[in-house]
Design a protein around this motif. Structure first.
Motif, PDB file in Angstrom:
ATOM      1  N   VAL A  39       0.990  -1.263  -0.026  1.00 58.52           N
ATOM      2  CA  VAL A  39      -0.080  -0.050   0.094  1.00 58.52           C
ATOM      3  C   VAL A  39       0.853   1.286  -0.156  1.00 58.52           C
ATOM      4  O   VAL A  39       0.556   2.319  -0.266  1.00 58.52           O
ATOM      5  N   PHE A  40       1.970   1.224   0.272  1.00 56.49           N
ATOM      6  CA  PHE A  40       2.940   2.101   0.445  1.00 56.49           C
ATOM      7  C   PHE A  40       4.068   2.655  -0.578  1.00 56.49           C
ATOM      8  O   PHE A  40       4.007   3.350  -1.206  1.00 56.49           O
ATOM      9  N   SER A  41       4.720   1.310  -1.023  1.00 54.71           N
ATOM     10  CA  SER A  41       5.764   1.381  -1.849  1.00 54.71           C
ATOM     11  C   SER A  41       5.123   1.043  -3.322  1.00 54.71           C
ATOM     12  O   SER A  41       6.170   1.206  -4.092  1.00 54.71           O
ATOM     13  N   ARG A  42       4.156   0.438  -3.279  1.00 49.65           N
ATOM     14  CA  ARG A  42       3.679   0.063  -4.826  1.00 49.65           C
ATOM     15  C   ARG A  42       4.946  -0.410  -5.840  1.00 49.65           C
ATOM     16  O   ARG A  42       4.902   0.019  -7.146  1.00 49.65           O
ATOM     17  N   GLY A  43       5.584  -1.260  -5.306  1.00 52.32           N
ATOM     18  CA  GLY A  43       6.587  -2.036  -6.174  1.00 52.32           C
ATOM     19  C   GLY A  43       7.825  -1.313  -6.161  1.00 52.32           C
ATOM     20  O   GLY A  43       8.754  -2.023  -6.710  1.00 52.32           O
ATOM     21  N   ARG A 567      -1.975  -8.975  10.870  1.00 52.69           N
ATOM     22  CA  ARG A 567      -1.092  -9.863   9.960  1.00 52.69           C
ATOM     23  C   ARG A 567      -1.704 -10.273   8.848  1.00 52.69           C
ATOM     24  O   ARG A 567      -1.186 -10.616   8.102  1.00 52.69           O
ATOM     25  N   ALA A 568      -3.179 -10.373   8.683  1.00 47.99           N
ATOM     26  CA  ALA A 568      -3.679 -10.657   7.296  1.00 47.99           C
ATOM     27  C   ALA A 568      -3.573  -9.793   6.060  1.00 47.99           C
ATOM     28  O   ALA A 568      -3.409 -10.032   4.966  1.00 47.99           O
ATOM     29  N   ALA A 569      -3.059  -8.446   6.717  1.00 43.68           N
ATOM     30  CA  ALA A 569      -2.948  -7.472   5.732  1.00 43.68           C
ATOM     31  C   ALA A 569      -1.278  -7.708   5.140  1.00 43.68           C
ATOM     32  O   ALA A 569      -0.575  -6.705   5.445  1.00 43.68           O
ATOM     33  N   THR A 570      -1.150  -8.661   4.419  1.00 44.60           N
ATOM     34  CA  THR A 570       0.242  -8.832   4.016  1.00 44.60           C
ATOM     35  C   THR A 570       1.017  -7.961   3.034  1.00 44.60           C
ATOM     36  O   THR A 570       2.136  -7.788   2.839  1.00 44.60           O
ATOM     37  N   HIS A 571       0.037  -6.757   2.358  1.00 41.48           N
ATOM     38  CA  HIS A 571       0.620  -5.610   1.488  1.00 41.48           C
ATOM     39  C   HIS A 571       0.370  -4.246   2.577  1.00 41.48           C
ATOM     40  O   HIS A 571       0.748  -3.355   1.917  1.00 41.48           O
TER      41      HIS A 571
END
Ligand SMILES: Nc1nc2c(c(=O)[nH]1)N[C@H]1C(S)=C(S)[C@@H](COP(=O)(O)OP(=O)(O)OC[C@H]3O[C@@H](n4cnc5c(=O)[nH]c(N)nc54)[C@H](O)[C@@H]3O)O[C@H]1N2
Ligand SMILES: Nc1nc2c(c(=O)[nH]1)N[C@H]1C(S)=C(S)[C@@H](COP(=O)(O)OP(=O)(O)OC[C@H]3O[C@@H](n4cnc5c(=O)[nH]c(N)nc54)[C@H](O)[C@@H]3O)O[C@H]1N2
Ligand code: SF4
Ligand SMILES: [Mo]
Length: 745
Positions: A39-43, A567-571
Motif C-alpha cells: 500500500v505504501f511502496s507500490r513495487g 497479520r492478514a494485511a500482507t501488503h
C-alpha cells in the motif's frame, strides 16, 4: 520436488520501508522483487532490497557465538561456542567489572540497525535499566540528535518530528539530503524519486541546497550550492526575509505560537547580504526562495544529514521548523506534519512533562546528557581516561563505531584496553574484532518485523507486520538482549529470558491502560491473556497497535485494529494521509510551540558571532552516500560492491589543478586528527573549496572476517573527522565541513 512459495515483507535495510515480494524454493530465496501491491511502496525497490537474501546467505555472517582467544585482534584465534558457553563467558567477564568497579564501569553503544529491528527498538530499555550505567552512547549523536533536541525544545517531545507532506506539497525546499541515494531519512517515503516526479507533474517545484550537485539535485528544478556548515545561517536569512517583507502567515497555529517577536530579533542580524558572504548563496536567491516558500500555499522546508551533522546542527534543525511555522506550513496539508502511527496514541494533554537537557554530565569533558545519552564522539576519551567511573567494559549492539564515529583511529586504540567487550552483531568487523564475545542475531529473513521507528516518520499513516520467512534455531535477538539484562542484573547466565519478556509486556500494557480512559480498571493479566501473538516482540506490537490510534482497545472499539487484522494485511494497511495534530501533539509545559526557547536563544549568540568570520580559502570535507551501500556493513555483498571504485575523493577541477592532483591519482588528505591516502575523482559536481568522501569504508583490518569487503577495502573517512568538534546543544558530531588539506601523495 521443492515447493515454491511467495512471501511479502518489509525491507528492514533503510527508512523507506519498501514492500518486498520474496520467492522461496524450499529454504532458498530465488527472487526478491518489489511488492506491487504494497500500500505504501507500490513495487518500488532498490538494489539493496533486491539482494537482502545475500546477507542471509553470506558465509561470513556469524551463525554461532564466538569467543576470542588472544590478547589483541591481530593474533587472536576465534572459537565457535555454544550459546550456554557464550553467555557464561559474558558473565565471567562482565560481573567482576560491575561488582568491583561499579555500574558506570560499563558502557553501551547502540548502532543504527537497532532502529530497524523490533528487538533493537524494545530491548535496549530493559538492558539499560539492568546495567544502570550513565554511560550510554549511540549512533544518534552522529546522526539526528539535533532534530530531537530541536523538537524537544519547540514541541516538548524529542520524538515528535514533523515530516514533509511530500505527496501534497507544491514546493519542497530540501537541504542537505540526497534521497536519490539514501532513499530518505526522517521522512519515510518509499520511492522518493517517484513522489518528486508526481510533485513536478502537478506543477510543483523542488529545490535542493547542497555543496554537491547530487543525483537529487540533478532531478530538482533548481540546485543551490552552499558552503558546508552554513545552513543555519541560510535558514535564519530566510526567516529574516519573512519578517522584513511581511510574509508572516501564522494561520491556524497562531494561538499556539509563543516567541514570534523574539525570533524576529534573533533573525535581525542575518540579512541576505551578510549570509551570502558566509554561505555563498546569493542574496537575491535567498530573497526569492523566501518569497516562493511563503507565497506557495502548500510548501515545506526539510533538512537532513547535511544540516544536522554540522557545527550549528541544532540551530539549523530548529530553524527548519520555525520557518515552516512562520510561513503557515506547519501542521497543514503539504507542509510539515506529524504522523500518527498505528502503534502511537494521540496526546491527552494530561501530563505535559516538557523536555529537559543535561540531567547529567559526561565524566571527562562534562558534556551534557541528551535523551539519556552522551555524545559518541566522547566514547574514546571516556574509555581512555583513567579514574573513578572509567568504563572497563563495553557492550555494542548493532554498531560499528570504529568506522562510523569521529576520530575513529583513536577509538580503535581505546577498545584494545577493555577488560570486557561484548558485541551483538552478525559480523566480525572493525569494531567487533575487539570483542571478547560476539553474539550473532538471526538474519532479517528469520525474524518478524514491524517498523516502530519509521511509521512515526512516514509521509502517510501506514502499518505492516511481516512474519519471519525462514526458521531460526537459537536465541532471537530479543532473547540475547534479555540474557544480557539478566546477567547484568546478577541473575546469572542460566536465567530464563522469559522473565524479561513478560516484565516488558506487563509494563507496556500497564502504560497503555493508564493512558486510555476506556481501559481504566482493566487488569493487565486479563488483557495479556487475550493476546494472539506468540513471539515476545510481536506481543508488544500487538499491545501497542490494539491500544494505539486505530486499535480495537481490546474489544472497546469493535472495528478497530487487531493483531490478526494486521497479520492478514500482507501488503500493509493504509490509514490515509497525515492529519493536523496541534495541539494534541504538543508536550511543552505551556502547551504551546516554544519558538524561542532559552537554550536556542543562548546558542544563537554563537551563530551571530560566526556571521562576522571570514570564509577561509582552505578545503572543507563533506560526506556522501551511495545507493548500493549502507553505512559500513553491506560491503560484503558482491552484487553491491562490484563496478568502479566508489571510495574516492571528489574534488573540483580548479582545486585539483591548483594542487597538481589529476583524476585517478592518489591524494593525501590531512586534517587535525589524521591523514589518509585515497584515489582522486576530479568532478565539478562538488563546488570549489569542497572535497567529498563517503563514510563506512576502511575494511580488511586483521581480525575481521568479511572477505569480499576486505578485497575492496576503501578508506575510513572518519580518520579525518574530529571528536572534539560537537554541536553543543545536541552533542552531535560534526561530520561535514571538516577543514582538510589535499596534496599529491
Ligand atoms: N544507500 C544508502 N542509503 C542510506 C544510508 C547509506 O549509507 N546508504 N544510510 C542511511 C542512514 S543511517 C541515514 S541517516 C540516511 C541519511 O540520508 P540523507 O540525509 O539523505 O544523507 P546523505 O545521502 O548523506 O545526504 C546528505 C547530503 O548533505 C550534503 N551536505 C554536506 N554538508 C552539507 C551542508 O553543510 N549543507 C547542506 N545543505 N548539505 C550538505 C552532502 O553533500 C549530501 O549530499 O540515509 C540512510 N539511507
Ligand atoms: N563521516 C561520516 N560518518 C558517519 C555518517 C556520515 O554521514 N559521515 N553517518 C552517520 C550515521 S547517519 C549513522 S546512522 C552511523 C551508523 O553507525 P553505526 O550504527 O555504528 O554503523 P553501521 O555501519 O550502521 O553498523 C551497523 C552494525 O550493525 C550490524 N548489524 C546489521 N544488522 C544487524 C541486526 O539485525 N542486529 C544486530 N545486532 N546487528 C546488526 C552490522 O554488522 C554492523 O556491525 O554512521 C555515522 N557515521
Ligand atoms: S529503498 Fe531501502 S527499504 Fe527500499 S528496498 Fe532499498 S534498502 Fe530496502
Ligand atoms: Mo543514520
Amino acid at each position: 520436488m521443492t515447493t515454491t512459495s511467495i512471501h511479502h515483507r518489509t525491507c528492514p535495510l533503510c527508512e523507506a520501508v519498501c514492500g518486498l515480494e520474496i520467492t522461496l524454493q524450499g529454504r532458498n530465496v530465488v527472487r526478491i522483487a518489489g511488492d506491487r501491491e504494497d500500500v505504501f511502496s507500490r513495487g518500488f525497490i532498490c538494489p539493496k532490497g533486491a539482494t537482502l537474501h545475500r546477507l542471509h546467505e553470506d558465509r561470513d555472517r556469524l551463525r554461532a557465538p564466538l569467543i576470542r582467544r588472544g590478547a589483541n585482534p591481530e593474533d587472536a584465534s576465534w572459537e565457535e561456542v555454544s550459546w550456554e558457553a557464550a553467555f557464561a563467558e559474558v558473565e565471567r567477564r562482565l560481573l567482576p567489572v560491575l561488582e568491583q568497579q561499579g555500574r558506570e564501569a560499563v558502557a553501551l553503544y547502540l548502532g543504527n540497525p537497532n532502529a530497524h529491528t523490533l528487538a533493537g527498538q524494545l530491548y535496549p530499555r530493559p538492558l539499560i535499566k539492568a546495567l544502570a550505567t550513565p554511560n550510554i552512547f549511540s549512533a544518534s549523536t552522529v546522526d539526528q540528535m539535533p532534530k530531537h533536541v530541536a523538537c524537544g525544545l519547540l514541541f516538548g517531545d524529542p520524538a515528535a518530528i514533523p515530516v514533509p507532506d511530500l505527496d501534497r506539497t507544491d514546493f519542497l525546499l530540501l537541504l542537505g539530503a540526497n534521497p536519490w541515494e539514501s532513499n530518505g531519512s526522517l521522512c519515510t517515503a518509499p520511492d522518493f524519486p517517484g513522489r518528486m516526479a508526481a510533485l513536478r507533474a502537478r506543477g510543483g517545484r523542488f529545490v535542493v541546497i547542497d555543496p554537491r550537485r547530487t543525483r537529487s539535485a540533478e532531478h530538482a528544478d533548481e540546485h543551490v550550492p552552499i558552503r558546508p556548515g552554513t545552513d543555519a545561517h541560510l535558514l535564519l536569512a530566510l526567516i529574516h526575509v519573512v519578517f522584513e517583507e511581511s510574509l508572516l502567515a501564522l494561520g491556524r497555529l497562531a494561538p499556539w505560537l509563543n516567541g514570534v517577536e523574539q525570533v524576529r530579533e534573533l533573525a535581525r542580524p542575518f540579512s541576505p547580504e551578510a549570509v551570502a558572504r558566509v554561505s555563498g548563496v546569493p542574496a537575491e536567491t535567498i530573497r526569492r526562495l523566501a518569497r516562493e516558500l511563503a507565497k506557495t500555499e502548500r510548501a515545506v522546508v526539510y533538512g537532513r544529514i547535511g544540516t544536522h551533522t554540522v557545527e550549528f546542527g541544532t540551530l539549523a534543525a530548529w530553524a527548519v521548523d520555525v520557518l515552516n511555522a512562520l510561513t503557515g506550513h506547519l501542521d497543514t496539508e503539504g507542509g510539515a506534519m506529524w504522523p500518527l502511527p498505528a502503534h502511537g496514541q494521540r496526546g491527552t494533554g494530561a501530563k505535559r512533562a516538557g523536555f529537559v537537557l543535561g540531567r547529567r554530565r559526561s565524566r571527562v569533558r562534562g558534556y551534557p546528557e541528551v535523551r539519556g545519552e552522551f555524545p559518541v564522539a566522547a566514547l574514546a576519551e571516556e574509555l581512555e581516561t583513567p579514574g573513578k567511573g572509567q568504563p572497563r567494559a563495553l557492550i555494542t549492539i548493532a554498531g560499528n563505531p570504529v568506522l562510523s564515529t569521529p576520530d575513529s583511529a583513536r577509538l580503535d586504540r581505546a577498545l584494545r584496553q577493555l577488560d570486557c567487550m561484548v558485541s551483538v552483531d552478525p559480523y566480525r568487523n572493525e569494531t567487533t574484532r575487539h570483542a571478547h564475545v560476539i553474539l550473532p542475531p538471526p538474519s532479517a529473513l528469520e525474524r518478524s518485523h514491524y517498523d516502530l521507528a519509521f511509521y512515526q516518520l512516514s509521509v502517510r499513516n501506514v502499518a505492516k507486520w511481516s512474519a519471519a520467512i525462514l526458521e531460526h534455531r537459537g536465541p532471537s535477538e530479543a532473547d540475547i538482549l534479555a540474557k544480557l539484562a539478566l546477567i547484568a542484573a546478577g541473575q546469572g547466565a542460566a536465567a530464563d529470558p522469559a522473565s524479561v519478556h513478560s516484565a516488558l509486556q506487563h509494563a507496556t500494557l500497564a502504560r497503555s491502560i493508564a493512558a486510555i480512559p476506556a481501559l481504566s480498571g482493566r487488569a493487565v493479566e486479563e488483557l495479556l491473556a487475550q493476546l494472539e501473538a506468540v513471539d515476545p516482540t510481536d506481543r508488544i506490537v500487538e499491545i501497542l497497535i490494539r491500544t494505539g490510534a486505530y486499535g480495537d482497545h481490546f474489544g472497546v472499539v469493535p472495528e478497530g485494529l487487531t493483531f490478526s487484522g494486521l497479520r492478514a494485511a500482507t501488503h500493509g494497511i493504509d490509514f490515509g494521509p497525515l492529519q493536523a495534530r496541534v495541539p494534541e501533539v504538543l508536550q511543552t509545559k505551556s502547551g504551546s510551540i516554544e519558538l524561542s526557547p532559552p537554550a536556542i536563544v543562548e546558542d544563537m549568540a554563537r551563530l551571530s558571532r560566526s556571521l562576522g568570520a571570514e570564509a577561509g580559502d582552505g578545503l572543507l570535507l563533506v560526506g556522501r552516500r551511495d545507493l548500493r551501500s549502507n553505512n559500513s556493513w553491506m560491503h560484503n555483498v558482491p552484487q553491491l560492491v562490484k563496478g568502479p571504485e566508489r571510495c574516492t575523493l571528489h574534488i573540483h577541477p580548479d582545486d585539483a589543478a591548483a594542487r597538481g592532483v589529476a583524476d585517478g591519482a592518489t591524494a593525501r588528505v590531512a586534517g587535525r586528527t589524521g591523514a589518509l591516502l585515497v584515489p582522486v575523482q576530479v568532478t565539478d559536481s562538488v563546488m570549489r573549496g569542497v572535497v567529498c568522501l563517503p563514510h563506512g569504508w576502511g575494511h580488511g583490518a586483521s581480525g575481521t572476517k568479511q572477505d569480499v569487503a576486505g578485497e575492496r577495502p576503501g578508506i575510513n573517512s572518519n580518520i579525518l573527522t574530529d571528536s572534539e568538534r560537537l554541536d553543543p546543544l545536541s552533542g552531535n558530531a560534526v561530520l561535514n565541513g571538516i577543514p582538510v588539506t589535499v596534496e599529491l601523495a
